[in-house]
Design an enzyme around this catalytic site. Structure first.
Site, PDB file in Angstrom:
ATOM      1  N   SER A  25      40.742  11.459  29.435  1.00  0.00           N
ATOM      2  CA  SER A  25      39.824  12.303  29.339  1.00  0.00           C
ATOM      3  C   SER A  25      38.326  11.348  29.158  1.00  0.00           C
ATOM      4  CB  SER A  25      39.947  13.201  28.045  1.00  0.00           C
ATOM      5  OG  SER A  25      38.602  13.773  27.759  1.00  0.00           O
TER       6      SER A  25
ATOM      7  N   TYR B 235      41.280  13.859  18.692  1.00  0.00           N
ATOM      8  CA  TYR B 235      41.824  14.104  20.391  1.00  0.00           C
ATOM      9  C   TYR B 235      41.145  12.899  20.950  1.00  0.00           C
ATOM     10  CZ  TYR B 235      41.143  15.799  24.988  1.00  0.00           C
ATOM     11  OH  TYR B 235      41.391  16.069  26.270  1.00  0.00           O
TER      12      TYR B 235
END
Length: 250
Positions: free
Chosen positions: A134, A147
């Protein structure tokens, strides 16, 4: 010419399911892996892919999955796509359990499937490992610490593997998407469909699961001497993790 065969994790929805569809359209044999059998069965009926139900946070299930994959023939590509995000709390207020759950799937899940399938990928003579990270794996932002930490971990797995596999016939590819609107990601993270919709409110054309799958397929279909180390993809409306153009009239 040998038919290429891929294993795609997190294949029951979103980017994983879109990747299965697009690889099948390219003529690949595909094994779709996820926990939800009903969704995998529907995807298999739609695409002709094979499927295996497995929880990537369980060592024994990953080992069984790999054994079943290899009974079906050689494997050339692993798309390590399974992942999740939970919560948007500050570090001071965050849940240790939530962090642990994210690490178990986003980092250790990648580790488990890579370890299980790496010997077969090497043996294939033209292996690929695609790690779905990501933009969060490259930049921190507030209220995303858990995250962010796990996606930095996924990025590090890819970068380290590329060094350790130098000289082996295995490409290591990292795809790092920015804002992607899928049917489940933000709902799971925020626990509420209305809150999830606000993440994309006013954003013109966020990336779709199909966009990200297209990037994956592009990297896998290059000549095997051509390695895409890292592909960062964002919608044009997003300049950085925290800098997004929003049209309130949309």
């Amino acid at each position: 010419m040998e038919t290429l065969r891929a294993v795609v994790t997190g294949a029951s929805s979103g980017i994983g399911a879109a990747t299965v569809r697009q690889l099948r359209e390219q003529g690949w044999d595909v094994v779709a892996v996820a926990r939800r059998e009903d969704r995998l069965k529907a995807l298999a009926e739609e695409t002709g892919a094979d499927y295996i139900v497995a929880d990537l946070t369980d060592d024994a299930e990953v080992e069984q999955m790999a054994a079943e994959v290899l009974r079906g023939g050689p494997v050339h590509s692993l798309v390590a796509n399974a992942g999740a995000a939970f919560g948007v709390d500050t570090i001071a207020e965050s849940s240790v359990e939530g962090w642990r759950d994210m690490f178990d799937i986003n980092v250790l899940g990648v580790l488990r499937v890579v370890k299980a399938l790496l010997p077969a990928l090497i043996e294939s003579g033209r292996g690929d490992i695609v790690v779905m990270s990501s933009t969060a794996g490259h930049q921190a932002y507030e209220k995303g610490g858990g995250y962010v930490a796990t996606k930095h971990g996924a990025h590090t797995i890819a970068a380290t593997l590329r060094l350790e596999l130098l000289g082996e016939p295995v490409r290591v590819i990292e795809i790092a998407p920015g804002m992607v609107a899928t049917e489940e990601f933000s709902v799971k993270r925020l626990g509420d469909a209305e809150k999830a919709a606000k993440v994309y409110e006013g954003v013109e054309n966020p990336l779709t699961a199909e966009d990200v799958a297209d990037a994956v397929v592009y990297t896998l279909t290059r000549p095997h001497h051509f390695n895409v180390d890292l592909m960062v993809i964002r919608p044009i409306a997003q300049a950085e993790q925290y800098k997004v153009a929003r049209n309130r009239g949309l």
